[in-house]
Design a protein around this motif. Structure first.
Motif, PDB file in Angstrom:
ATOM      1  N   VAL A 166      39.436  99.769  45.738  1.00  0.00           N
ATOM      2  CA  VAL A 166      39.371  98.647  46.672  1.00  0.00           C
ATOM      3  C   VAL A 166      38.518  97.554  46.038  1.00  0.00           C
ATOM      4  N   ALA A 167      38.949  96.299  46.190  1.00  0.00           N
ATOM      5  CA  ALA A 167      38.294  95.192  45.505  1.00  0.00           C
ATOM      6  C   ALA A 167      37.983  94.049  46.463  1.00  0.00           C
ATOM      7  N   CYS A 168      37.056  93.196  46.019  1.00  0.00           N
ATOM      8  CA  CYS A 168      36.657  92.014  46.775  1.00  0.00           C
ATOM      9  C   CYS A 168      36.409  90.888  45.781  1.00  0.00           C
ATOM     10  N   ALA A 169      36.904  89.688  46.067  1.00  0.00           N
ATOM     11  CA  ALA A 169      36.805  88.558  45.148  1.00  0.00           C
ATOM     12  C   ALA A 169      35.856  87.491  45.693  1.00  0.00           C
ATOM     13  N   ASN A 170      35.194  86.778  44.760  1.00  0.00           N
ATOM     14  CA  ASN A 170      34.400  85.644  45.220  1.00  0.00           C
ATOM     15  C   ASN A 170      35.289  84.415  45.355  1.00  0.00           C
ATOM     16  N   ALA A 171      34.707  83.311  45.831  1.00  0.00           N
ATOM     17  CA  ALA A 171      35.507  82.138  46.172  1.00  0.00           C
ATOM     18  C   ALA A 171      36.123  81.464  44.961  1.00  0.00           C
ATOM     19  N   ASN A 172      35.652  81.777  43.773  1.00  0.00           N
ATOM     20  CA  ASN A 172      36.173  81.133  42.568  1.00  0.00           C
ATOM     21  C   ASN A 172      37.463  81.769  42.060  1.00  0.00           C
ATOM     22  N   VAL A 173      37.819  82.917  42.574  1.00  0.00           N
ATOM     23  CA  VAL A 173      38.999  83.644  42.100  1.00  0.00           C
ATOM     24  C   VAL A 173      40.263  83.042  42.708  1.00  0.00           C
ATOM     25  N   THR A 174      41.199  82.680  41.850  1.00  0.00           N
ATOM     26  CA  THR A 174      42.462  82.114  42.327  1.00  0.00           C
ATOM     27  C   THR A 174      43.416  83.231  42.755  1.00  0.00           C
ATOM     28  N   ALA A 175      44.465  82.852  43.445  1.00  0.00           N
ATOM     29  CA  ALA A 175      45.470  83.833  43.864  1.00  0.00           C
ATOM     30  C   ALA A 175      46.100  84.508  42.655  1.00  0.00           C
ATOM     31  N   GLU A 176      46.341  83.748  41.603  1.00  0.00           N
ATOM     32  CA  GLU A 176      46.930  84.312  40.387  1.00  0.00           C
ATOM     33  C   GLU A 176      45.979  85.301  39.725  1.00  0.00           C
ATOM     34  N   GLN A 177      44.690  84.967  39.707  1.00  0.00           N
ATOM     35  CA  GLN A 177      43.716  85.876  39.114  1.00  0.00           C
ATOM     36  C   GLN A 177      43.579  87.154  39.932  1.00  0.00           C
ATOM     37  N   LYS A 178      43.653  87.022  41.231  1.00  0.00           N
ATOM     38  CA  LYS A 178      43.609  88.207  42.093  1.00  0.00           C
ATOM     39  C   LYS A 178      44.806  89.107  41.809  1.00  0.00           C
ATOM     40  N   ASP A 179      45.974  88.505  41.642  1.00  0.00           N
ATOM     41  CA  ASP A 179      47.172  89.283  41.324  1.00  0.00           C
ATOM     42  C   ASP A 179      47.022  89.992  39.978  1.00  0.00           C
ATOM     43  N   SER A 180      46.422  89.296  38.997  1.00  0.00           N
ATOM     44  CA  SER A 180      46.223  89.907  37.683  1.00  0.00           C
ATOM     45  C   SER A 180      45.306  91.120  37.773  1.00  0.00           C
ATOM     46  N   CYS A 181      44.201  90.977  38.527  1.00  0.00           N
ATOM     47  CA  CYS A 181      43.275  92.101  38.684  1.00  0.00           C
ATOM     48  C   CYS A 181      43.927  93.253  39.428  1.00  0.00           C
ATOM     49  N   ASP A 182      44.723  92.926  40.448  1.00  0.00           N
ATOM     50  CA  ASP A 182      45.405  93.969  41.211  1.00  0.00           C
ATOM     51  C   ASP A 182      46.361  94.741  40.311  1.00  0.00           C
ATOM     52  N   ALA A 183      47.078  94.022  39.443  1.00  0.00           N
ATOM     53  CA  ALA A 183      48.017  94.684  38.534  1.00  0.00           C
ATOM     54  C   ALA A 183      47.284  95.612  37.572  1.00  0.00           C
ATOM     55  N   LEU A 184      46.119  95.186  37.086  1.00  0.00           N
ATOM     56  CA  LEU A 184      45.341  96.033  36.185  1.00  0.00           C
ATOM     57  C   LEU A 184      44.839  97.283  36.903  1.00  0.00           C
ATOM     58  N   LEU A 185      44.357  97.113  38.121  1.00  0.00           N
ATOM     59  CA  LEU A 185      43.826  98.252  38.869  1.00  0.00           C
ATOM     60  C   LEU A 185      44.933  99.220  39.273  1.00  0.00           C
ATOM     61  N   ARG A 186      46.143  98.713  39.502  1.00  0.00           N
ATOM     62  CA  ARG A 186      47.258  99.588  39.854  1.00  0.00           C
ATOM     63  C   ARG A 186      47.707 100.450  38.681  1.00  0.00           C
ATOM     64  N   GLY A 187      47.183 100.169  37.500  1.00  0.00           N
ATOM     65  CA  GLY A 187      47.468 101.030  36.367  1.00  0.00           C
ATOM     66  C   GLY A 187      46.897 102.425  36.515  1.00  0.00           C
ATOM     67  N   VAL A 188      45.944 102.607  37.441  1.00  0.00           N
ATOM     68  CA  VAL A 188      45.336 103.929  37.640  1.00  0.00           C
ATOM     69  C   VAL A 188      45.468 104.429  39.081  1.00  0.00           C
ATOM     70  N   GLY A 189      46.347 103.802  39.871  1.00  0.00           N
ATOM     71  CA  GLY A 189      46.537 104.301  41.234  1.00  0.00           C
ATOM     72  C   GLY A 189      46.825 103.205  42.240  1.00  0.00           C
ATOM     73  N   GLU A 190      46.480 103.461  43.486  1.00  0.00           N
ATOM     74  CA  GLU A 190      46.702 102.519  44.571  1.00  0.00           C
ATOM     75  C   GLU A 190      45.535 101.545  44.681  1.00  0.00           C
ATOM     76  N   THR A 191      45.797 100.383  45.304  1.00  0.00           N
ATOM     77  CA  THR A 191      44.759  99.371  45.472  1.00  0.00           C
ATOM     78  C   THR A 191      44.714  98.857  46.899  1.00  0.00           C
ATOM     79  N   GLY A 192      43.582  98.292  47.243  1.00  0.00           N
ATOM     80  CA  GLY A 192      43.404  97.602  48.515  1.00  0.00           C
ATOM     81  C   GLY A 192      42.350  96.522  48.323  1.00  0.00           C
ATOM     82  N   TRP A 193      42.321  95.551  49.221  1.00  0.00           N
ATOM     83  CA  TRP A 193      41.380  94.433  49.109  1.00  0.00           C
ATOM     84  C   TRP A 193      40.682  94.211  50.444  1.00  0.00           C
ATOM     85  N   VAL A 194      39.419  93.791  50.361  1.00  0.00           N
ATOM     86  CA  VAL A 194      38.664  93.389  51.550  1.00  0.00           C
ATOM     87  C   VAL A 194      38.078  92.015  51.294  1.00  0.00           C
TER      88      VAL A 194
END
Length: 272
Positions: free
Chosen positions: A134-162
């Motif tokens: 599960v991840a949380c982003a600060n205000a500087n993170v763009t939607a595209e960057q969030k998607d990139s991080c989500d894709a990397l984290l999904r390499g080892v399982g499921e993801t969620g965001w708060v």
């Protein structure tokens, strides 16, 4: 991930190494991945797969422009390691931390208020591709960057965001520390079987395989845990007799509640 910009992983140990294997399995080019780790034992298997694994940041060479900097060193050394990577702070680069207990504010103090930072909390099943992060982003993170991080984290399982970072402490208590609760359940079940007369090896195999199988059934069935429990519970049968103990007023639910509360409280304490 469609970008071809470099990925920079800081720390190629068990969790970092598992992430690399997940990325490679999903088709990421090994030449895109750069890893900094002082341990030759950690670097060697990555280098054998074509990853650029080096012992120190200065060995990366000039001009590296990473899309994501993944900070995967142990929390107790993060304060010493992370400052060297402030050189990569730029509008097009996001920092992804998998270090428990290190807040977004901690990284903003080190990297600067302008840095795009994602804090995440994976768990140990990530090492076999069955993690929950599960991840949380600060205000500087763009939607595209969030998607990139989500894709990397999904390499080892499921993801969620708060959106509320304070919920990371609850996630830590449920999913981060949770595997230890399950391992202890296996211990207790095995010992109960031994106490009832089962040979030790058979008891441990029964308990371990039961938990592994039940988890996989839950994952594949698409049904709720409540429904699966009902499916296996025959009226006046052995399972019902056992559940009458576990579901009593002083049974498993209040115990698990206190367990998660204690872990969340400690997580908040560690985060300062």
């Amino acid at each position: 991930m469609t970008s071809e910009r470099p990925l920079l992983l800081v720390g190629g140990g068990k969790m970092g190494g598992a992430m690399v294997q997940g990325w490679l399995a999903r088709g990421t080019s090994p030449g895109r991945i750069h890893v900094v780790d002082p341990s030759a034992d950690n670097r060697r298997p990555l280098a054998d797969q074509g990853v650029n694994a080096v012992p120190a940041i200065d060995d990366l060479g000039e001009g590296l422009d990473p899309e994501v900097v993944i900070l995967a060193v142990k929390p107790q050394v993060m304060g010493e390691v992370a400052p060297s990577y402030a050189r990569f702070v730029a509008p097009g680069t996001v920092f992804l931390s998998i270090a428990a207990g290190k807040t977004i504010g901690f990284f903003e103090e080190i990297l600067g208020a302008q840095a795009a930072i994602v804090r995440s909390i994976p768990n140990t099943p990530s090492a076999v591709g069955r993690g929950m992060t599960v991840a949380c982003a600060n205000a500087n993170v763009t939607a595209e960057q969030k998607d990139s991080c989500d894709a990397l984290l999904r390499g080892v399982g499921e993801t969620g965001w708060v959106e509320d970072e304070s919920l990371i402490d609850v996630v830590t208590a449920v999913a981060g520390s949770g595997p230890a609760y399950v391992f202890y359940l296996i211990e207790c079940l095995a010992q109960a079987g031994i106490d009832q007369g089962l040979p030790e090896e058979l008891a441990r195999t029964c308990a371990g395989q039961m938990v592994a199988g039940a988890g996989e059934l839950y994952r594949q069935s698409g049904e709720t845990a409540e429904q699966l429990r009902k499916n296996v519970t025959s009226p006046k049968g052995t399972t019902e007799a056992a559940l009458n103990v576990l579901m009593a007023a002083d049974g498993l639910r209040p115990l698990i509640g206190r367990t998660v509360e204690a872990a969340a409280r400690r997580s908040r304490e560690l985060a300062g």
